[in-house]
Design a protein around this motif. Structure first.
Motif, PDB file in Angstrom:
ATOM      1  N   TRP A 100       0.829  -1.206   0.000  1.00 37.40           N
ATOM      2  CA  TRP A 100       0.000   0.000   0.000  1.00 37.40           C
ATOM      3  C   TRP A 100       0.862   1.253   0.000  1.00 37.40           C
ATOM      4  N   LEU A 101       1.996   1.208   0.722  1.00 29.60           N
ATOM      5  CA  LEU A 101       2.901   2.373   0.735  1.00 29.60           C
ATOM      6  C   LEU A 101       3.390   2.669  -0.679  1.00 29.60           C
ATOM      7  N   TYR A 104      -0.093   3.440  -3.141  1.00 22.79           N
ATOM      8  CA  TYR A 104      -0.786   4.704  -2.860  1.00 22.79           C
ATOM      9  C   TYR A 104       0.210   5.848  -2.688  1.00 22.79           C
ATOM     10  N   GLY A 105       1.342   5.562  -2.010  1.00 22.20           N
ATOM     11  CA  GLY A 105       2.329   6.610  -1.742  1.00 22.20           C
ATOM     12  C   GLY A 105       2.988   7.078  -3.021  1.00 22.20           C
ATOM     13  N   LEU A 106       3.719   6.160  -3.689  1.00 26.99           N
ATOM     14  CA  LEU A 106       4.387   6.535  -4.935  1.00 26.99           C
ATOM     15  C   LEU A 106       3.363   6.953  -5.980  1.00 26.99           C
TER      16      LEU A 106
ATOM     17  N   TYR B 209      -0.447   9.972   2.063  1.00 27.84           N
ATOM     18  CA  TYR B 209      -0.189   8.536   2.119  1.00 27.84           C
ATOM     19  C   TYR B 209       1.136   8.211   2.768  1.00 27.84           C
ATOM     20  N   PHE B 210       2.189   8.936   2.324  1.00 27.55           N
ATOM     21  CA  PHE B 210       3.523   8.594   2.824  1.00 27.55           C
ATOM     22  C   PHE B 210       3.609   8.749   4.331  1.00 27.55           C
ATOM     23  N   PHE B 213       1.560   5.801   6.124  1.00 25.75           N
ATOM     24  CA  PHE B 213       2.094   4.451   5.955  1.00 25.75           C
ATOM     25  C   PHE B 213       3.475   4.336   6.596  1.00 25.75           C
ATOM     26  N   LEU B 214       4.291   5.396   6.519  1.00 27.11           N
ATOM     27  CA  LEU B 214       5.603   5.339   7.163  1.00 27.11           C
ATOM     28  C   LEU B 214       5.448   5.293   8.679  1.00 27.11           C
TER      29      LEU B 214
END
Lengths: 262, 250
Positions: A100-101, A104-106, B209-210, B213-214
């Motif tokens: 998910w990181l 969704y993150g990238l 998000y980052f 999640f981090l």
């Protein structure tokens, strides 16, 4: 062949096998399988995607794991520390969170970069499977880096010294002596880890990659048939796991080793 | 402190993660609490199954042994996610049928209980194998000596087998505990609001998000590192009195 059949002929096993056959027949006759023909093409596509993701991520992950393990086993501190930190990070957090990181993150950062929409990479970055492959590869590399560390450290020192004393160049020594022996020593572990990797693939269904698990979820949502797709899915995974175990047994038997008692 | 956060450009993240309501920190911690609760319960339930399973595999009759072999093989070959779905549907179905038969009507099953049941059955298969190996590693003479003195089976297990096997079982059990903490994340897929799902909800409603999640990754990592240290202490304690093998292999 007889060696395989004879243990199956014991009375209690015959009864158990009979019960299992009866269960399968009962499942085939009374449960609902009418959805099967309609979803068969999609299931085949999903199965192919699962196998493809598994093969690609184990292959790439192993390529990454070799330097990671080597750096940890014999590397200088500025290589071994980052490698150890990477393995700890991967092994210390759930794979689902990593997937998910990355997705969704990238995936939320990329569109903000100027000019990326016009680049050749954009069609790939918009899809889900590159993120799935990346996450699975990194995860496999993290776990295998730890395994390979032990494997590299466990190779007999005399063999390396012998090769060096014959003047073998360092890269040849690594390719011909160190790596093959390290891999041979951990083949059983690698087989187990590959099955674990197979069991990790359904997680990518959560980021819209349509592999076999996603197909079964879609059947469940479309038709409200709950157990049948899941049972079939479990069977499919068991067959793939069995094939992986057989393949690794075949690989292990190709390596001539002296086993105790033989 | 605030100046430092501003300098690093982390002021927004710190605000999002703060514990009081505009921040989502409390949600994450609540999720972590639920994750740990499920992990503890599943690990304990798995240990109970594993102890019975190991004894069944070692001393049981042929039928019990074959059934246990099927259990451990199937659970270890099928992905946890699939097992979770199957066990979840089977569990809720069975309980509802039982309560309807008793005339109570449908019951709502708590997420924590369902998670413990589902992950416990999965953990049980793995701990059966770990404990079986550990029991086999106990020198047979110790168990024979206890039997020769007429020690009853339960006391033998409590006083001899379990303490003697502990040092062999602990590395495997430590691994299982780490797997249990990470497997709780899978319950997010069936909609239990444990740490991973809370994180995803926070992330998708703030679009950060980052950050989230981090942060969740850091929480999981903290749990992993702390429990590794704890298990190392436990292992050292269970090995007390055993001769050190350092340098024996050379």
């Amino acid at each position: 062949m007889m060696r395989l059949i004879r243990p199956m002929l014991m009375p209690h096993r015959l009864v158990l096998i009979g019960l299992a056959v009866a269960l399968v027949v009962w499942c085939a006759l009374t449960l609902r399988w009418d959805w099967l023909p309609k979803y068969m093409p999609l299931a085949m596509e999903g199965l192919w995607r699962t196998v493809w993701l598994l093969a690609a991520s184990t292959f790439l992950g192993f390529l990454l794991a070799v330097p990671l393990g080597f750096a940890q086993a014999v590397g200088p501190w500025y290589l071994s520390t980052p490698a150890r930190v990477f393995c700890t990070l991967i092994r210390g957090t759930p794979l689902l969170l990593q997937i998910w990181l990355l997705y969704y993150g990238l995936g939320s950062v990329f569109p903000q970069i100027d000019g990326i929409r016009d680049s050749v990479l954009w069609p790939y970055l918009r899809q889900a499977w590159p993120y799935a492959l990346l996450a699975l590869t990194l995860s496999f590399a993290g776990y295998e880096g730890e395994v390979m560390r032990g494997a590299f450290a466990g190779v007999n020192r005399g063999q390396l010294e012998a090769a060096r004393s014959f003047g073998m160049p360092r890269f040849t020594l690594f390719r011909r002596i160190w790596l093959p022996q390290a891999v041979n020593n951990v083949l059983p572990t690698l087989g187990g880890e590959t099955i674990l990797q197979l069991k990790a693939t359904p997680l990518v269904a959560t980021i819209t990659v349509v592999e076999i698990f996603a197909v079964s979820s879609r059947v469940r949502q479309d038709t409200f048939v709950i157990y049948e797709p899941l049972l079939l899915l479990a069977l499919v995974y068991m067959v793939i796991a069995g094939l992986i175990a057989l393949a690794f047994r075949w690989l292990e038997n190709r390596v001539p080793t002296r086993r105790p008692g033989s | 402190m605030e100046g430092l956060l501003d300098l690093l450009g982390l002021a927004k993240s710190a605000e999002l993660l703060s514990l009081s309501p505009p921040g989502w920190g409390m949600n994450l911690l609540r999720g972590l609490g639920k994750s740990l609760q499920i992990a503890f319960g599943a690990f304990g339930f798995g240990l109970v199954i594993g102890l019975f399973g190991a004894y069944g595999k070692l001393y049981g009759g042929p039928v019990i042994r074959d059934l246990l072999a099927i259990y451990t093989t199937v659970v270890r070959a099928v992905p946890e996610l699939v097992l979770i779905l199957i066990l979840y549907f089977v569990g809720t179905d069975l309980i509802n049928r039982a309560s309807e038969a008793l005339g109570y009507g449908r019951v709502e099953i708590s997420g924590v209980a369902a998670g413990i049941w589902v992950l416990g059955v999965v953990q049980g298969a793995y701990s059966t194998e770990v404990l079986r190996g550990a029991i086999l590693a106990v020198p047979q003479g110790q168990i024979e000596a206890a039997r020769a003195f007429g020690m009853p089976p339960v006391m033998l297990m409590r006083r001899v087998t379990i303490p003697a096997m502990l040092s062999f079982a602990l590395p495997g059990l430590a691994n299982l505990w780490l797997i249990a903490t990470k497997d709780t994340a899978l319950l997010a897929v069936v909609g239990f609001s444990e740490l991973t799902l809370e994180t995803r909800q926070a992330a998708s409603s703030t679009r950060a998000y980052f950050t989230f999640f981090l942060a969740a990754g850091a929480l999981y990592l903290m749990v992993t590192l702390m429990s590794s240290a704890l298990f190392q202490l436990l292992e050292r304690r269970s090995r007390r009195g055993q001769p050190s093998l350092k340098g024996a292999g050379r």
